[in-house]
Design a protein around this motif. Structure first.
Motif, PDB file in Angstrom:
ATOM      1  N   UNK A 242       0.846  -1.190   0.000  1.00  0.00           N
ATOM      2  CA  UNK A 242       0.000   0.000   0.000  1.00  0.00           C
ATOM      3  C   UNK A 242       0.879   1.237   0.000  1.00  0.00           C
ATOM      4  N   UNK A 243       0.405   2.286  -0.628  1.00  0.00           N
ATOM      5  CA  UNK A 243       1.166   3.527  -0.745  1.00  0.00           C
ATOM      6  C   UNK A 243       0.930   4.392   0.479  1.00  0.00           C
ATOM      7  N   UNK A 244       1.721   4.147   1.524  1.00  0.00           N
ATOM      8  CA  UNK A 244       1.582   4.912   2.754  1.00  0.00           C
ATOM      9  C   UNK A 244       2.906   4.897   3.510  1.00  0.00           C
ATOM     10  N   UNK A 245       3.254   6.036   4.109  1.00  0.00           N
ATOM     11  CA  UNK A 245       4.445   6.098   4.947  1.00  0.00           C
ATOM     12  C   UNK A 245       4.184   5.592   6.360  1.00  0.00           C
ATOM     13  N   UNK A 246       2.910   5.438   6.731  1.00  0.00           N
ATOM     14  CA  UNK A 246       2.552   4.960   8.055  1.00  0.00           C
ATOM     15  C   UNK A 246       2.885   3.470   8.134  1.00  0.00           C
ATOM     16  N   UNK A 247       3.718   3.031   9.081  1.00  0.00           N
ATOM     17  CA  UNK A 247       4.138   1.613   9.117  1.00  0.00           C
ATOM     18  C   UNK A 247       2.970   0.640   9.133  1.00  0.00           C
ATOM     19  N   UNK A 248       1.933   0.942   9.914  1.00  0.00           N
ATOM     20  CA  UNK A 248       0.808   0.017  10.011  1.00  0.00           C
ATOM     21  C   UNK A 248      -0.009  -0.057   8.729  1.00  0.00           C
ATOM     22  N   UNK A 249       0.187   0.898   7.829  1.00  0.00           N
ATOM     23  CA  UNK A 249      -0.611   0.948   6.604  1.00  0.00           C
ATOM     24  C   UNK A 249       0.228   0.711   5.356  1.00  0.00           C
ATOM     25  N   UNK A 250       1.416   0.149   5.496  1.00  0.00           N
ATOM     26  CA  UNK A 250       2.268  -0.109   4.341  1.00  0.00           C
ATOM     27  C   UNK A 250       1.831  -1.331   3.549  1.00  0.00           C
ATOM     28  N   UNK A 251       0.842  -2.045   4.048  1.00  0.00           N
ATOM     29  CA  UNK A 251       0.281  -3.176   3.323  1.00  0.00           C
ATOM     30  C   UNK A 251      -1.213  -3.243   3.599  1.00  0.00           C
ATOM     31  N   UNK A 252      -1.919  -3.906   2.694  1.00  0.00           N
ATOM     32  CA  UNK A 252      -3.356  -4.069   2.849  1.00  0.00           C
ATOM     33  C   UNK A 252      -3.733  -5.527   2.633  1.00  0.00           C
ATOM     34  N   UNK A 253      -4.740  -5.978   3.340  1.00  0.00           N
ATOM     35  CA  UNK A 253      -5.205  -7.358   3.253  1.00  0.00           C
ATOM     36  C   UNK A 253      -6.478  -7.377   2.413  1.00  0.00           C
ATOM     37  N   UNK A 319      -6.663  12.660   9.114  1.00  0.00           N
ATOM     38  CA  UNK A 319      -7.372  11.586   9.784  1.00  0.00           C
ATOM     39  C   UNK A 319      -7.152  11.677  11.290  1.00  0.00           C
ATOM     40  N   UNK A 320      -8.169  11.345  12.045  1.00  0.00           N
ATOM     41  CA  UNK A 320      -8.043  11.260  13.494  1.00  0.00           C
ATOM     42  C   UNK A 320      -7.839   9.799  13.856  1.00  0.00           C
ATOM     43  N   UNK A 321      -6.580   9.344  13.697  1.00  0.00           N
ATOM     44  CA  UNK A 321      -6.244   7.941  13.953  1.00  0.00           C
ATOM     45  C   UNK A 321      -5.917   7.784  15.434  1.00  0.00           C
ATOM     46  N   UNK A 322      -6.689   6.979  16.179  1.00  0.00           N
ATOM     47  CA  UNK A 322      -6.412   6.815  17.620  1.00  0.00           C
ATOM     48  C   UNK A 322      -5.005   6.318  17.910  1.00  0.00           C
ATOM     49  N   UNK A 323      -4.422   5.539  16.983  1.00  0.00           N
ATOM     50  CA  UNK A 323      -3.085   5.000  17.206  1.00  0.00           C
ATOM     51  C   UNK A 323      -1.984   6.047  17.036  1.00  0.00           C
ATOM     52  N   UNK A 324      -2.335   7.221  16.496  1.00  0.00           N
ATOM     53  CA  UNK A 324      -1.323   8.241  16.245  1.00  0.00           C
ATOM     54  C   UNK A 324      -1.609   9.533  17.013  1.00  0.00           C
ATOM     55  N   UNK A 325      -2.361   9.453  18.086  1.00  0.00           N
ATOM     56  CA  UNK A 325      -2.634  10.644  18.882  1.00  0.00           C
ATOM     57  C   UNK A 325      -1.440  11.062  19.730  1.00  0.00           C
ATOM     58  N   UNK A 326      -0.378  10.231  19.721  1.00  0.00           N
ATOM     59  CA  UNK A 326       0.845  10.599  20.432  1.00  0.00           C
ATOM     60  C   UNK A 326       1.727  11.507  19.590  1.00  0.00           C
ATOM     61  N   UNK A 327       1.290  11.856  18.376  1.00  0.00           N
ATOM     62  CA  UNK A 327       1.993  12.836  17.564  1.00  0.00           C
ATOM     63  C   UNK A 327       3.101  12.269  16.703  1.00  0.00           C
ATOM     64  N   UNK A 328       3.955  13.161  16.219  1.00  0.00           N
ATOM     65  CA  UNK A 328       5.065  12.788  15.340  1.00  0.00           C
ATOM     66  C   UNK A 328       6.004  11.807  16.055  1.00  0.00           C
ATOM     67  N   UNK A 329       6.547  10.847  15.263  1.00  0.00           N
ATOM     68  CA  UNK A 329       7.425   9.825  15.836  1.00  0.00           C
ATOM     69  C   UNK A 329       8.822   9.905  15.217  1.00  0.00           C
ATOM     70  N   UNK A 330       9.826   9.702  16.029  1.00  0.00           N
ATOM     71  CA  UNK A 330      11.211   9.538  15.567  1.00  0.00           C
ATOM     72  C   UNK A 330      11.626   8.084  15.802  1.00  0.00           C
ATOM     73  N   UNK A 331      11.854   7.347  14.702  1.00  0.00           N
ATOM     74  CA  UNK A 331      12.164   5.908  14.779  1.00  0.00           C
ATOM     75  C   UNK A 331      13.671   5.672  14.775  1.00  0.00           C
ATOM     76  N   UNK A 332      14.081   4.652  15.559  1.00  0.00           N
ATOM     77  CA  UNK A 332      15.479   4.226  15.642  1.00  0.00           C
ATOM     78  C   UNK A 332      15.566   2.698  15.504  1.00  0.00           C
ATOM     79  N   UNK A 333      16.478   2.231  14.651  1.00  0.00           N
ATOM     80  CA  UNK A 333      16.840   0.808  14.610  1.00  0.00           C
ATOM     81  C   UNK A 333      17.901   0.600  15.680  1.00  0.00           C
TER      82      UNK A 333
END
Length: 363
Positions: A242-253, A319-333
């Protein structure tokens, strides 16, 4: 032909004809689905907060046409009565069914399948002559006590090939209760779709490659149909990118029977993505953007060894996504001393407090 009355708007099963001069007021509260837009266009408008016809009527037409195509503007004009919308009488639906009356009642699976072997080619020839293929086929068994038994099978792709439909019926025939005997069988294509026979053209080598792909696709469709005969077609899923930068939405079933396989390799992400992804879990560490040297996760104290980042991902603002109400994220491997490679992120805080979370694992 010609333009419609002042306004004819359909919402659900309700038909409303607006008096002259009241077109705008009648259309404004209706959902945009009443304009009969393409599902993709309606979804894009909904994501932008445009959910009522009135939300569209106040937007610049040139901007709507440029972003969503002329089809949206045309539908608006037709609804307002300023563009013609000719109406043609509906054609009678085509009916595909064959039947066989038996001289003596039958009850054995072998006898029923022998009758199917005579009915199915007739049904498939009729479908082929009309350029159609069956997606769902029903076998009806009329018993001598006037009861009717029926089984139904579905195909992953429309087909008029008896060899692809017969195995599915054979898997279901034993579900028929013959009672004191069956004296008539009826085979019905209850759902049909246009089908086009693919032909391998060009050089011999290219034609062989095309035919091999077709054979593989047919084998997969047959497998989906066989599994669907047991568990139901809707229970068989496939994953698509799926065309999305959101990790949870990078694929669709998607339902495998109602979608096509993805062609070519999956798009590679611009940054590493974990093998396992789960709902973000709290990490006990100081609530600052600086990656901690030690932290506690799942009841264990861990020590950071190496880290790659940060990768900043912002929520979808429309979108008002409940999973993203914590705001912008900085990811680290993040590699830990005990050999784990985790995907940590710092949530900068939106409607919730800031803090650290673990979102996945690369091992």
């Amino acid at each position: 032909g010609g333009a419609a009355p002042p306004v004819v708007a359909r919402a659900g099963n309700v038909t409303r004809i607006a008096p002259p001069g009241q077109t705008y007021g009648a259309l404004s509260p209706l959902p945009i689905a009443a304009l009969r837009l393409e599902p993709e266009v309606a979804a894009q408008l909904g994501r932008l907060g445009l959910r009522r016809v009135g939300d569209l009527l106040g937007q610049p037409r040139a901007g709507l046409a440029r972003r969503f195509g002329r089809g949206l503007v045309m539908r608006m004009d037709q609804a307002m009565g300023s563009a013609p919308e000719p109406v043609s009488p509906a054609r009678s639906p085509e009916h595909f069914a064959v039947r066989m009356t038996l001289p003596d009642p039958i009850g054995l699976v072998e006898d029923v399948m022998a009758a199917v072997d005579r009915l199915l080619p007739r049904l498939c020839k009729t479908l082929k002559d009309k350029g159609k293929g069956a997606r769902r086929v029903m076998l009806q068994a009329y018993r001598s006590d006037h009861a009717v038994e029926a089984v139904e099978v579905g195909l992953a792709r429309p087909s008029h090939d008896p060899q692809r439909i017969r195995p599915l019926l054979e898997m279901k025939v034993d579900e028929i209760d013959a009672g004191f005997g069956i004296d008539m069988l009826r085979l019905v294509a209850v759902q049909v779709e246009p089908v086009h026979d693919a032909m391998a053209v060009g050089h011999l080598q290219a034609g062989a490659a095309v035919q091999a792909r077709l054979n593989n696709a047919n084998a997969l469709d047959d497998l989906i149909g066989r599994l669907g005969a047991r568990v139901g077609l809707d229970a068989i899923r496939r994953i698509q990118p799926a065309d999305s930068n959101i990790p949870e939405k990078s694929q669709k079933v998607l339902a495998a029977a109602w979608s096509k396989p993805h062609e070519g390799p999956w798009p590679k992400p611009s940054n590493p993505r974990p093998l396992l992804l789960w709902h973000p879990e709290p990490v006990h560490a100081p609530a600052t953007p600086r990656l901690p040297k030690t932290f506690r996760w799942r009841g264990r104290d861990l020590v950071r060894q190496r880290a790659l980042g940060p990768e900043r991902i912002a929520p979808e603002w429309w979108l008002d996504d409940p999973n993203w109400r914590s705001g912008t994220r900085d990811y680290w491997v993040t590699d830990t001393e005990d050999g784990q490679r985790l995907w940590l992120f710092y949530a900068h805080g939106g409607a919730m407090s800031p803090g650290w979370f673990c979102h996945g694992s690369f091992a």
